[in-house]
Design a protein around this motif. Structure first.
Motif, PDB file in Angstrom:
ATOM      1  N   ALA A  56       4.989  10.129  -5.818  1.00 49.84           N
ATOM      2  CA  ALA A  56       4.898  11.571  -5.534  1.00 49.84           C
ATOM      3  C   ALA A  56       6.277  12.227  -5.652  1.00 49.84           C
ATOM      4  O   ALA A  56       7.267  11.709  -5.128  1.00 49.84           O
ATOM      5  N   TYR A 110      10.164   5.439   3.823  1.00 52.60           N
ATOM      6  CA  TYR A 110       8.752   5.460   4.234  1.00 52.60           C
ATOM      7  C   TYR A 110       8.395   6.667   5.098  1.00 52.60           C
ATOM      8  O   TYR A 110       7.555   7.478   4.720  1.00 52.60           O
ATOM      9  N   VAL A 123      10.653  19.236  -0.923  1.00 59.36           N
ATOM     10  CA  VAL A 123       9.471  19.409  -0.065  1.00 59.36           C
ATOM     11  C   VAL A 123       9.876  19.141   1.388  1.00 59.36           C
ATOM     12  O   VAL A 123      10.440  18.099   1.695  1.00 59.36           O
ATOM     13  N   ALA A 124       9.595  20.107   2.248  1.00 58.40           N
ATOM     14  CA  ALA A 124       9.952  19.942   3.664  1.00 58.40           C
ATOM     15  C   ALA A 124       8.958  18.984   4.318  1.00 58.40           C
ATOM     16  O   ALA A 124       7.756  19.059   4.052  1.00 58.40           O
ATOM     17  N   PRO A 125       9.449  18.078   5.160  1.00 57.11           N
ATOM     18  CA  PRO A 125       8.515  17.169   5.842  1.00 57.11           C
ATOM     19  C   PRO A 125       7.566  17.941   6.755  1.00 57.11           C
ATOM     20  O   PRO A 125       7.927  18.973   7.300  1.00 57.11           O
ATOM     21  N   MET A 126       6.366  17.449   6.881  1.00 50.83           N
ATOM     22  CA  MET A 126       5.379  18.096   7.750  1.00 50.83           C
ATOM     23  C   MET A 126       5.194  17.211   8.984  1.00 50.83           C
ATOM     24  O   MET A 126       4.589  16.148   8.908  1.00 50.83           O
ATOM     25  N   LEU A 144      -3.352   9.045  -2.264  1.00 48.42           N
ATOM     26  CA  LEU A 144      -2.049   8.958  -1.590  1.00 48.42           C
ATOM     27  C   LEU A 144      -2.192   9.170  -0.081  1.00 48.42           C
ATOM     28  O   LEU A 144      -1.333   8.753   0.697  1.00 48.42           O
ATOM     29  N   MET A 182      10.024   9.480   6.286  1.00 48.42           N
ATOM     30  CA  MET A 182      10.332  10.833   5.791  1.00 48.42           C
ATOM     31  C   MET A 182       9.535  11.137   4.521  1.00 48.42           C
ATOM     32  O   MET A 182       8.995  12.247   4.359  1.00 48.42           O
ATOM     33  N   LYS A 183       9.443  10.153   3.646  1.00 44.98           N
ATOM     34  CA  LYS A 183       8.685  10.339   2.402  1.00 44.98           C
ATOM     35  C   LYS A 183       7.215  10.665   2.724  1.00 44.98           C
ATOM     36  O   LYS A 183       6.614  11.567   2.129  1.00 44.98           O
ATOM     37  N   ALA A 184       6.661   9.934   3.681  1.00 44.28           N
ATOM     38  CA  ALA A 184       5.253  10.171   4.037  1.00 44.28           C
ATOM     39  C   ALA A 184       5.070  11.573   4.620  1.00 44.28           C
ATOM     40  O   ALA A 184       4.057  12.240   4.360  1.00 44.28           O
ATOM     41  N   GLN A 185       6.041  12.034   5.397  1.00 45.69           N
ATOM     42  CA  GLN A 185       5.934  13.392   5.972  1.00 45.69           C
ATOM     43  C   GLN A 185       5.984  14.446   4.861  1.00 45.69           C
ATOM     44  O   GLN A 185       5.352  15.504   4.955  1.00 45.69           O
ATOM     45  N   GLN A 186       6.750  14.149   3.829  1.00 47.71           N
ATOM     46  CA  GLN A 186       6.811  15.085   2.686  1.00 47.71           C
ATOM     47  C   GLN A 186       5.497  15.070   1.904  1.00 47.71           C
ATOM     48  O   GLN A 186       4.977  16.123   1.514  1.00 47.71           O
ATOM     49  N   VAL A 187       4.971  13.866   1.668  1.00 50.16           N
ATOM     50  CA  VAL A 187       3.696  13.777   0.940  1.00 50.16           C
ATOM     51  C   VAL A 187       2.586  14.420   1.763  1.00 50.16           C
ATOM     52  O   VAL A 187       1.668  15.044   1.215  1.00 50.16           O
ATOM     53  N   ARG A 188       2.710  14.300   3.085  1.00 49.22           N
ATOM     54  CA  ARG A 188       1.722  14.948   3.959  1.00 49.22           C
ATOM     55  C   ARG A 188       1.681  16.459   3.671  1.00 49.22           C
ATOM     56  O   ARG A 188       0.610  17.055   3.605  1.00 49.22           O
ATOM     57  N   ARG A 189       2.836  17.043   3.488  1.00 49.35           N
ATOM     58  CA  ARG A 189       2.835  18.482   3.182  1.00 49.35           C
ATOM     59  C   ARG A 189       2.192  18.764   1.822  1.00 49.35           C
ATOM     60  O   ARG A 189       1.442  19.729   1.678  1.00 49.35           O
ATOM     61  N   LEU A 190       2.472  17.905   0.846  1.00 45.95           N
ATOM     62  CA  LEU A 190       1.843  18.109  -0.475  1.00 45.95           C
ATOM     63  C   LEU A 190       0.320  18.070  -0.342  1.00 45.95           C
ATOM     64  O   LEU A 190      -0.399  18.881  -0.944  1.00 45.95           O
ATOM     65  N   THR A 209       8.668  14.606  -4.394  1.00 47.09           N
ATOM     66  CA  THR A 209       8.839  15.358  -3.143  1.00 47.09           C
ATOM     67  C   THR A 209      10.177  16.103  -3.108  1.00 47.09           C
ATOM     68  O   THR A 209      10.670  16.437  -2.036  1.00 47.09           O
ATOM     69  N   LEU A 222       0.836  -1.200   0.000  1.00 47.63           N
ATOM     70  CA  LEU A 222       0.000   0.000   0.000  1.00 47.63           C
ATOM     71  C   LEU A 222       0.877   1.259   0.000  1.00 47.63           C
ATOM     72  O   LEU A 222       0.510   2.288  -0.561  1.00 47.63           O
ATOM     73  N   PHE A 223       2.038   1.150   0.639  1.00 52.05           N
ATOM     74  CA  PHE A 223       2.926   2.312   0.749  1.00 52.05           C
ATOM     75  C   PHE A 223       3.692   2.596  -0.552  1.00 52.05           C
ATOM     76  O   PHE A 223       4.271   3.670  -0.714  1.00 52.05           O
ATOM     77  N   SER A 234      -2.006   5.903   1.977  1.00 51.29           N
ATOM     78  CA  SER A 234      -0.640   5.401   2.186  1.00 51.29           C
ATOM     79  C   SER A 234       0.096   6.280   3.199  1.00 51.29           C
ATOM     80  O   SER A 234       0.804   5.779   4.076  1.00 51.29           O
ATOM     81  N   THR A 235      -0.068   7.580   3.043  1.00 55.18           N
ATOM     82  CA  THR A 235       0.636   8.521   3.926  1.00 55.18           C
ATOM     83  C   THR A 235       0.203   8.319   5.379  1.00 55.18           C
ATOM     84  O   THR A 235       1.038   8.219   6.289  1.00 55.18           O
ATOM     85  N   ALA A 289       2.736   3.345  -3.314  1.00 51.84           N
ATOM     86  CA  ALA A 289       2.187   4.491  -4.045  1.00 51.84           C
ATOM     87  C   ALA A 289       2.932   5.785  -3.722  1.00 51.84           C
ATOM     88  O   ALA A 289       2.997   6.703  -4.549  1.00 51.84           O
ATOM     89  N   LEU A 290       3.531   5.849  -2.531  1.00 55.17           N
ATOM     90  CA  LEU A 290       4.217   7.086  -2.129  1.00 55.17           C
ATOM     91  C   LEU A 290       5.353   7.445  -3.077  1.00 55.17           C
ATOM     92  O   LEU A 290       5.660   8.630  -3.279  1.00 55.17           O
ATOM     93  N   VAL A 320       1.442   5.153   7.062  1.00 58.91           N
ATOM     94  CA  VAL A 320       2.844   5.184   7.487  1.00 58.91           C
ATOM     95  C   VAL A 320       2.943   6.008   8.772  1.00 58.91           C
ATOM     96  O   VAL A 320       3.508   5.553   9.780  1.00 58.91           O
TER      97      VAL A 320
END
Lengths: 94, 489
Positions: free
Chosen positions: A43, B373, A48-51, B303, B375-383, A45, A36-37, B306-307, A39-40, B310
């Motif tokens: 994107a 996983y 892009v700064a982590p949120m 997305l 760090m990538k998810a935290q970035q996609v979270r911002r998107l 990124t 499932l992951f 998935s985000t 798909a990430l 994670v």
């Protein structure tokens, strides 16, 4: 794909046991979730700064003063094993 | 017996007029709960002596001249909120015997407003689930069809309000856990902006998304309760120090000219046809009330799943590391040494879904996987958050379905783990972005409730409640109640 040995290692880190009987199913579920992951990766990124937190602001600091928030006796009542004001655990040093 | 499906605002008028006492309301609520709960399993701790004492106190306060719209009104807490002296289990074997020596801020605030807590509601274990089937105390049944789930994780709260056990239950929402069960049980549920309500004393699941909110029959009632729940708390450093408006004050405003964005991704292949038609009709009702409907796009909607899956398990794996069998919670029998105590207490004390998420979270936080996983998810979270912000710069609110389906059958073996995670596809975005969102009853499909979701800008709860209230003035879906005649005799 992650193998059973890796899932066992992760379980050990998390202080969880997985029986021999369950390891095959646990590994399959683990891989199903990781799929499932995947798909990430689609994107973009770049830069892009982590949120970390939706408020995106520094956490407020309070005055550094000692406060008693809860009563010690009330907390100790929930201890599975205690003696006086101490939590009891199996002997660590012989 | 008092009418079980009254709203808080109606009960407040009756209490004010002296037509009913808090004690009568509470006695009736306890009696109804004792009659219905064996079928519903919505309530896992009933505090009769505490509730009756609080009711008497409220009646005395009213006799002494106190007035508050919540004074003496019975309610239930999701069992994730610490309640001093009353079992707080988070529906887990791990905390089955835990009795907190303190109250959560939400509990304190509603107590201070005069509400009477009847007890604690069932939920998915540690709030991990979308069906309320992961509870250590067994699944909750949906009052509209006892063979179906109420949704989750605040499934006990939603079922309790839908069945008329109380006009309010608190809930928490990390990925949809207020809105999805509210939708599946035909009630109104509000997830406030992250930081609007204190998380102190609310057992942590995913700390960057967890948020408490009201689950009630109407938006008007949610506004009354949010007035009391919201606000700065020095005990939660993520609780915003922003003044709390009177959420009831703006409910009657016209919504003429308000721009309502409809994301095309919310009407995708994930969505059941009946739910799509019902929510489309509800949106037309908003248009009839004067709202301007605007097509928008949130391209990263899928997305989000998935985000979320994670980030939430990663945060959960850290939060749940505190359960080690030492200071509180379940401890295994006869541990041979400290490591054995940790390992067996956790393995025996946590349920399968909780362990599954701890494993995944531990994995994505490990050094080898962190960048790929977490760090990538935290970035996609911002998107994703940026997409919401961009859309909300153009429209006032976003509208769509709360959940892709109506309530599904219990123990549905055809659903895989990831199928279950997809149930959250429309609600997760608001949690990732920290936005407020509300689910309101929008109709029935095959006799089962459907919810319409409205998502607003940060701290825009007043506008969401205004739109939801105006919708409820034009429709009566929120007034429908399940037929429980066979259970009440």
């Amino acid at each position: 794909m992650t193998d059973a040995a890796t899932v066992r290692d992760v379980a050990a880190l998390a202080r969880l046991a997985i029986s021999d009987q369950d390891i095959e199913n646990a590994t399959a579920e683990f891989n199903q979730t990781l799929a499932l992951f995947d798909a990430l990766s689609s994107a973009d990124t770049t830069d892009v700064a982590p949120m970390i937190n939706p408020l995106d602001s520094a956490q407020r600091l309070r005055v550094d003063s000692v406060e008693t928030l809860v009563d010690r006796a009330g907390l100790m009542q929930n201890a599975p094993a205690s003696e006086e004001d101490y939590f009891l655990v199996p002997r660590v040093l012989d | 017996m008092t009418e079980p499906f009254e709203t808080i605002s109606s009960l407040a008028k009756q209490l004010d007029a002296g037509r009913v006492s808090s004690r009568e309301l509470v006695e009736d609520a306890i009696a109804r709960t004792e009659t219905l709960n064996s079928a519903l399993n919505a309530v896992i701790a009933l505090d009769k002596p505490g509730a009756l004492a609080a009711a008497d106190k409220a009646d005395k306060a009213r006799a002494d001249g106190s007035t508050s719209p919540l004074l003496g009104v019975p309610m239930l807490h999701k069992d994730i909120f610490c309640t001093r002296g009353v079992q707080t289990s988070c529906a887990s074997k791990m905390l089955a015997d835990f009795v907190p020596p303190y109250d959560a801020t939400v509990v304190k605030k509603l107590d201070a407003a005069g509400m009477v807590s009847l007890g604690k509601c069932n939920m998915d274990e540690f709030a991990m689930g979308s069906s309320n089937e992961t509870s250590f105390f067994g699944a909750v049944k949906n009052p509209w069809d006892l063979n179906r789930v109420p949704g989750g994780s605040s499934g006990g709260s939603a079922a309790a309000v839908a069945a008329g056990l109380a006009p309010l239950a608190t809930g928490t929402d990390t990925g949809g856990s207020i809105r999805q069960p509210a939708a599946l049980c035909g009630i109104t549920g509000l997830k406030p902006t992250y930081g609007r309500v204190s998380r102190y004393g609310m057992i942590a699941f995913a700390s960057s998304m967890d948020q408490a909110g009201p689950m009630a029959r109407t938006a008007e009632d949610c506004a009354l309760v949010l007035n009391a729940m919201a606000g700065h708390d020095p005990l939660d450093s993520t609780c915003a120090d922003i003044s709390v408006p009177d959420y009831s004050a703006g409910l009657e405003q016209s919504i003429e000219g308000l721009r309502v964005g409809i994301p095309k991704e919310f009407f995708s292949s994930h969505l059941n046809d009946g739910v799509a038609a019902t929510v489309t009709a509800a949106i037309k009702e908003l248009e009839a009330a004067g709202a301007v409907i605007v097509d928008v796009s949130l391209p990263s909607t899928d997305l989000g799943v998935s985000t979320y899956y994670v980030i939430a398990p990663a945060e959960a794996s850290a939060n749940l590391s505190r359960y080690d069998g030492v200071r509180y919670g379940y401890r295994c029998d006869n541990p041979s040494d400290l490591q054995d105590l940790y390992l067996r207490s956790r393995t025996e004390g946590f349920g399968e879904e909780v362990k599954r998420r701890i494993l995944i979270g531990t994995f994505t936080l490990s050094a080898a996987s962190y960048d790929q996983y977490f760090m990538k998810a935290q970035q996609v979270r911002r998107l994703i958050a940026d997409e919401y912000e961009s859309v909300l710069n153009d429209v006032d609110v976003i509208a769509g379905p709360s959940a892709p389906n109506t309530a599904f059958v219990l123990n549905d073996g055809s659903k895989s783990i990831t199928d279950m995670y997809m149930e959250d596809v429309f609600t997760i975005g608001a949690n990732l972005a920290g936005l407020p969102a509300i689910s309101v009853p929008a109709g029935l499909v095959d006799g089962l409730p459907v919810g319409m979701q409205l998502i607003g800008s940060r701290f825009g709860e007043a506008q969401l409640l205004n739109i939801a209230h105006q919708f409820q003035r034009r429709t009566d879906w929120h007034s429908l109640t399940p037929d429980l005649e066979g259970l009440t005799g």
